[in-house]
Design a protein around this motif. Structure first.
Motif, PDB file in Angstrom:
ATOM      1  N   GLU A  53       0.875  -1.048  -0.122  1.00 46.41           N
ATOM      2  CA  GLU A  53       0.102  -0.098  -0.049  1.00 46.41           C
ATOM      3  C   GLU A  53       0.975   1.262  -0.168  1.00 46.41           C
ATOM      4  OE1 GLU A  53      -2.794  -0.084   3.171  1.00 46.41           O
ATOM      5  OE2 GLU A  53      -3.971  -1.684   2.270  1.00 46.41           O
ATOM      6  N   LEU A  54       0.502   2.111  -0.978  1.00 43.76           N
ATOM      7  CA  LEU A  54       1.602   3.136  -1.083  1.00 43.76           C
ATOM      8  C   LEU A  54       0.273   4.613  -0.997  1.00 43.76           C
ATOM      9  CD1 LEU A  54       3.132   2.547  -4.527  1.00 43.76           C
ATOM     10  CD2 LEU A  54       3.766   1.891  -2.345  1.00 43.76           C
ATOM     11  N   VAL A  55       1.000   5.672  -0.426  1.00 43.77           N
ATOM     12  CA  VAL A  55       0.083   6.819  -0.402  1.00 43.77           C
ATOM     13  C   VAL A  55       0.800   8.312  -1.106  1.00 43.77           C
ATOM     14  CG1 VAL A  55      -0.781   6.323   1.947  1.00 43.77           C
ATOM     15  CG2 VAL A  55       1.082   7.708   1.925  1.00 43.77           C
ATOM     16  N   TRP A  56       0.074   9.000  -1.648  1.00 42.52           N
ATOM     17  CA  TRP A  56       0.625  10.178  -2.198  1.00 42.52           C
ATOM     18  C   TRP A  56       0.910  11.266  -1.253  1.00 42.52           C
ATOM     19  CZ3 TRP A  56       3.410  11.490  -6.402  1.00 42.52           C
ATOM     20  CH2 TRP A  56       3.452  12.659  -6.794  1.00 42.52           C
ATOM     21  N   ALA A  57       2.362  11.691  -0.975  1.00 40.67           N
ATOM     22  CA  ALA A  57       2.214  12.715   0.136  1.00 40.67           C
ATOM     23  C   ALA A  57       3.492  13.678  -0.490  1.00 40.67           C
ATOM     24  CB  ALA A  57       2.612  12.150   1.541  1.00 40.67           C
ATOM     25  N   ASN A  58       3.013  15.044  -0.184  1.00 44.09           N
ATOM     26  CA  ASN A  58       4.281  15.643  -0.540  1.00 44.09           C
ATOM     27  C   ASN A  58       4.898  15.664  -1.964  1.00 44.09           C
ATOM     28  OD1 ASN A  58       4.015  17.086   1.984  1.00 44.09           O
ATOM     29  ND2 ASN A  58       5.129  15.474   2.991  1.00 44.09           N
ATOM     30  N   GLY A  59       4.068  15.456  -2.972  1.00 40.60           N
ATOM     31  CA  GLY A  59       4.464  15.368  -4.225  1.00 40.60           C
ATOM     32  C   GLY A  59       5.417  13.965  -4.627  1.00 40.60           C
ATOM     33  N   ARG A  60       5.001  13.018  -4.141  1.00 38.91           N
ATOM     34  CA  ARG A  60       5.857  11.645  -4.166  1.00 38.91           C
ATOM     35  C   ARG A  60       5.012  10.454  -3.698  1.00 38.91           C
ATOM     36  NH1 ARG A  60       9.606   9.567  -0.181  1.00 38.91           N
ATOM     37  NH2 ARG A  60       9.768  10.790   1.753  1.00 38.91           N
ATOM     38  N   LEU A  61       5.220   9.255  -3.910  1.00 37.16           N
ATOM     39  CA  LEU A  61       4.629   8.189  -3.414  1.00 37.16           C
ATOM     40  C   LEU A  61       5.556   7.628  -2.390  1.00 37.16           C
ATOM     41  CD1 LEU A  61       4.153   5.986  -6.818  1.00 37.16           C
ATOM     42  CD2 LEU A  61       2.231   7.046  -5.353  1.00 37.16           C
ATOM     43  N   VAL A  62       4.816   7.347  -0.994  1.00 36.16           N
ATOM     44  CA  VAL A  62       5.365   6.870   0.157  1.00 36.16           C
ATOM     45  C   VAL A  62       4.958   5.823   0.524  1.00 36.16           C
ATOM     46  CG1 VAL A  62       5.809   7.169   2.436  1.00 36.16           C
ATOM     47  CG2 VAL A  62       5.716   9.104   0.471  1.00 36.16           C
ATOM     48  N   PRO A  63       5.498   4.555   0.789  1.00 34.14           N
ATOM     49  CA  PRO A  63       6.836   4.298   0.476  1.00 34.14           C
ATOM     50  C   PRO A  63       7.242   4.090  -0.999  1.00 34.14           C
ATOM     51  CG  PRO A  63       6.227   2.189   1.366  1.00 34.14           C
ATOM     52  CD  PRO A  63       5.114   3.082   1.311  1.00 34.14           C
ATOM     53  N   ASP A  64       8.851   4.235  -1.393  1.00 35.97           N
ATOM     54  CA  ASP A  64       9.134   3.965  -2.574  1.00 35.97           C
ATOM     55  C   ASP A  64       8.680   2.584  -2.901  1.00 35.97           C
ATOM     56  OD1 ASP A  64      10.468   3.423  -4.951  1.00 35.97           O
ATOM     57  OD2 ASP A  64      12.098   4.722  -4.442  1.00 35.97           O
TER      58      ASP A  64
END
Length: 274
Positions: free
Chosen positions: A254-265
């Motif tokens: 599972e990834l989230v979009w935060a501060n202009g990037r995917l987290v985690p990579d």
């Protein structure tokens, strides 16, 4: 494994045929280009509309990026632009007939949340690129450059697919290339008028030997998770046909979009992963 590969191949073929029927297919070769009667838009800026299909002919008019033209015919004359030989096209501009180099014409135009995107190929050595330009109200434009695995692509524009902080999505899709070659594609997320390349996914198979399938599942997709991007990767290997020895591994994250990037990579494994 053979059954899995057969289903995978049939699915890939179905996807390829469907996409070719629904979307404009692009490639960098003689088989691709613009057809007579097609409405196109300029990728280049300050483009010279010429009286003949040569770089020495009279300039009829200077045209700005995004200008709409109608293709009349493709000529036999060509000229290099950004590392690629492009044919000249005879075009109509508001009743005026002239010639424009094909490399200066956008592959297509996409509109997304009030922003316009135009697309052109380039090449440096053996590497191929897709250049994405977005004109601004003041007459300037921004440009993103993406390295391509190959030039056989379709271009898809989507809404935010349920992601907070994302206004829209552009997907450069390799699946429309001759089926059986590398698939997958490149995701770019739109934040305001900014376009951010965020992920390169691979979908490739060698029949009966190996396959690797990477996908994103967005919140609005079937099996989607609210507020998350589900990264799924399945990899299979045929170790021995006679004894039906197959190795299949599946990963999800599972990834989230935060501060202009995917987290985690999604490409990096945790340090405590076994």
């Amino acid at each position: 494994m053979k059954t899995k590969q057969m289903l995978l191949s049939l699915t890939t073929l179905t996807i390829c045929l469907f996409m070719k029927a629904q979307e404009k297919y692009h490639c960098n070769g003689d088989d691709c280009g613009f057809a007579p009667g097609e409405v196109v838009y300029l990728f280049g800026d300050d483009v010279k509309l010429r009286s003949q299909p040569t770089t020495e002919s009279k300039v009829i008019k200077i045209l700005e990026i995004g200008t709409e033209l109608t293709v009349l015919e493709k000529t036999e004359n060509s000229w290099p632009y950004r590392g690629i030989d492009s044919p000249f096209y005879k075009v109509d501009y508001k009743g005026t007939t002239g010639y424009v180099l094909g490399g200066l014409i956008s592959l297509e135009k996409k509109e997304l949340n009030g922003s316009t995107y135009l697309f052109g190929y380039s090449r440096s050595g053996d590497l191929e690129y897709l250049n994405i330009r977005s004109p601004k109200p003041d007459g300037s434009f921004t440009e993103n450059t993406l390295r391509l695995a190959h030039s056989g692509i379709t271009i898809q524009a989507h809404g935010n697919k349920g992601l907070s902080g994302v206004d829209g999505i552009l997907y450069i899709n390799y699946k429309a290339e001759a089926c059986g070659m590398q698939g997958g594609g490149i995701y770019c997320f739109q934040e305001g008028h900014r376009l951010i390349p965020v992920a390169r996914l691979t979908q490739v198979s060698e029949a009966g030997v190996f396959y690797r399938w990477e996908t994103f599942v967005f919140p609005t997709d079937q099996e989607g998770v609210a507020g998350k991007i589900l990264f799924k990767k399945e990899q299979g290997e045929n170790l021995d046909d006679d004894s039906k020895w197959h190795k299949i591994t599946t990963e999800t994250r599972e990834l989230v979009w935060a501060n202009g990037r995917l987290v985690p990579d999604y490409k990096e494994r945790p340090t405590n992963a076994m």
